[in-house]
Design an enzyme around this catalytic site. Structure first.
Site, PDB file in Angstrom:
ATOM      1  N   LEU A 116       0.866  -1.151  -0.006  1.00 11.00           N
ATOM      2  CA  LEU A 116       0.071  -0.129  -0.101  1.00 11.00           C
ATOM      3  C   LEU A 116       1.025   1.028   0.035  1.00 11.00           C
ATOM      4  CD1 LEU A 116      -2.702  -0.684   2.733  1.00 11.00           C
ATOM      5  CD2 LEU A 116      -2.929  -0.544   0.020  1.00 11.00           C
ATOM      6  N   ASP A 117       0.712   2.341  -1.022  1.00 11.81           N
ATOM      7  CA  ASP A 117       1.476   3.309  -0.773  1.00 11.81           C
ATOM      8  C   ASP A 117       1.355   4.344   0.281  1.00 11.81           C
ATOM      9  OD1 ASP A 117      -0.547   5.465  -1.039  1.00 11.81           O
ATOM     10  OD2 ASP A 117      -1.001   4.387  -3.193  1.00 11.81           O
ATOM     11  N   ALA A 118       2.236   4.977   0.632  1.00  8.98           N
ATOM     12  CA  ALA A 118       2.291   5.783   2.006  1.00  8.98           C
ATOM     13  C   ALA A 118       1.012   6.690   2.098  1.00  8.98           C
ATOM     14  CB  ALA A 118       3.444   6.718   2.102  1.00  8.98           C
ATOM     15  N   ASP A 119       0.594   6.756   1.096  1.00 13.97           N
ATOM     16  CA  ASP A 119      -0.841   7.699   1.376  1.00 13.97           C
ATOM     17  C   ASP A 119      -2.051   6.919   1.391  1.00 13.97           C
ATOM     18  OD1 ASP A 119       0.437  10.030   0.621  1.00 13.97           O
ATOM     19  OD2 ASP A 119       0.133   9.968  -1.482  1.00 13.97           O
TER      20      ASP A 119
END
Length: 176
Positions: free
Chosen positions: A39-42
């Site tokens: 999952l991306d940081a955002d």
């Protein structure tokens, strides 16, 4: 071993240190487990970690067709025609996504995000449930943007039979 982790906003899905973001090692005390997908940081929500390489590959491989479910807050209110475009598949990065299952949902009961989502009094938001069987880099964000509805908040709630349930951000539990 299998770990169900609720990844908070702003955390990177890797164990090695990062110059900007906190990493998994600040939350997960178990050794020799690896994320099955990212999952991306955002983004927030379910990250599965395992020491089982075959399971990790199966959960990560788009050809496995394992369903991933996301609740997504978007800018503006999509029409049924807009949702149909997402369901059919949209062009992102010279690639047409596989068909998705998409529906408008009521505002979900969620934890507060830190920092909070920006609010604009003149622009409404809506929540969608999006079910996909792929998982390319930032795919859901690119899909909603491609039909004119930028993603403001994205939370993965399940991967296959594994669900995040009521797990609070930053917490995890061991399944096996």
């Amino acid at each position: 071993m299998l770990i169900i982790f609720n990844k908070p906003y702003g955390v990177i899905t890797q164990f090695s240190e990062h110059e900007v973001y906190p990493s998994l090692k600040e939350f997960i005390s178990h050794k020799n487990v690896y994320p099955a997908g990212r999952l991306d940081a955002d983004s927030e929500g379910l990250v599965i970690l395992t020491d089982n390489g075959a399971l990790q590959n199966k959960l990560s491989d788009p050809t496995s067709n394992i369903e991933k479910v996301y609740v997504v807050q978007v800018e503006n209110i999509p029409s049924s025609e807009d949702l149909a475009k997402l369901e059919k598949g949209v062009m992102i990065s010279k690639y047409i996504t596989k068909p998705a299952k998409v529906r408008l949902i009521e505002d979900p009961m969620l934890w507060e995000r830190v920092p909070p989502i920006r609010k604009r009094s003149s622009i409404p938001t809506a929540w969608l449930e999006i079910r996909i069987t792929e998982g390319k880099n930032r795919q859901v964000r690119k899909m909603t943007a491609a039909v004119g509805f930028p993603t403001l908040r994205l939370i993965r709630t399940s991967v296959g039979n594994y669900k995040i349930g009521d797990l609070e951000p930053g917490n995890y539990y061991v399944v096996e």
